[in-house]
Enzyme design. Structure first.
Site: not given
Ligand code: PGA
Length: 241
Positions: A67, A143
């Protein structure tokens, strides 16, 4: 799933580095999925030490990081490009053109993410994906609630993640609000997954991820379904399992 308990952080770092080292020795042109965060730092230190001793060679390795913050340049000292450069790449011999991290500067998020999926596919997929785990169960920047079927995509960061990262930016308002991340599907497609967890503050989420139901509310719980998942865990983080 294999769970390997380590007596402390140093032991965790050595054990996990041994697994990565074995991967590179067995397959010198391995594609390694790498991660940032504080937990992998000891692994990178150990791998650098072994590289300096001549015990490991990264000259045929390809790396693909999980990421990157959207909007940060590689030279920004909070970018994951910078983190990887300072904590690993500058000390070892992974060829520059085989180092991949999402392009946080690309304002076209669809293109940035599509290009990254192509990089992963062209590399032949990830042989071993290293992961930390967030206190909310996130892996990469996936998330709670993230769909399991996504490849690389742009995410809005959870308030709790921005709060946890504020210490690095000095001020919560300076923390980027979005990131490009490999999705859960990308992670699940890796041939092997190696997760590391350390510290008492990870004990509850490790219990939920490893022993609880598989649910998007705990993104890491999907790893229960991965055919080759290894968790290297320090004693305190393992205190509830
Ligand atoms: P940490 O981060 O290793 O700094 O605890 C883990 C993560 O958020 O993935």
């Amino acid at each position: 799933m294999k769970v390997i308990k380590a007596k402390d952080y140093e032991d965790l770092s050595r054990k996990a580095a041994n697994i990565i080292s074995a991967q590179v020795i067995i397959k010198p042109d391995s594609v390694l999925g790498l991660a940032t965060g504080s937990t992998p730092l000891g692994i990178y230190r150990q791998l650098i030490e072994w590289y300096k001793k001549g015990d490991i060679d990264f000259s045929d390795v390809t790396t693909i990081n999980l990421d990157e913050y959207r909007g940060l340049s590689p030279g920004n000292d909070q970018s994951y490009h910078y983190f990887m450069q300072e904590n690993f790449f500058r000390y070892v011999n992974v060829p520059k053109d085989r180092i991949h991290i999402p392009d946080g500067e690309d304002p076209d998020s669809d293109r940035a993410c599509r290009d990254y999926d192509v990089i992963i596919k062209k590399a032949g997929g990830i042989d071993l994906q290293l992961l930390g785990i967030g206190r909310d169960g996130h892996i990469g920047f996936n998330e709670p609630g993230a769909a399991f079927g996504l490849e690389t995509h742009c995410v809005d960061l959870a308030e709790s993640t921005m709060a946890a990262n504020a210490r690095f930016f000095g001020d919560k308002d300076k923390v980027p609000r979005q990131a490009y991340t490999m999705g859960i599907k990308s992670i699940m497609q890796a041939k092997k997954v190696l997760m590391v967890a350390s510290g008492r503050e990870k004990a509850e989420i490790i219990r939920d991820a490893i022993l609880g139901p598989v649910t998007p509310q705990v993104p890491a719980s999907i790893l229960q379904m991965h055919p080759d998942f290894t968790l290297v865990i320090e004693r305190e983080a393992a205190s509830l399992i």
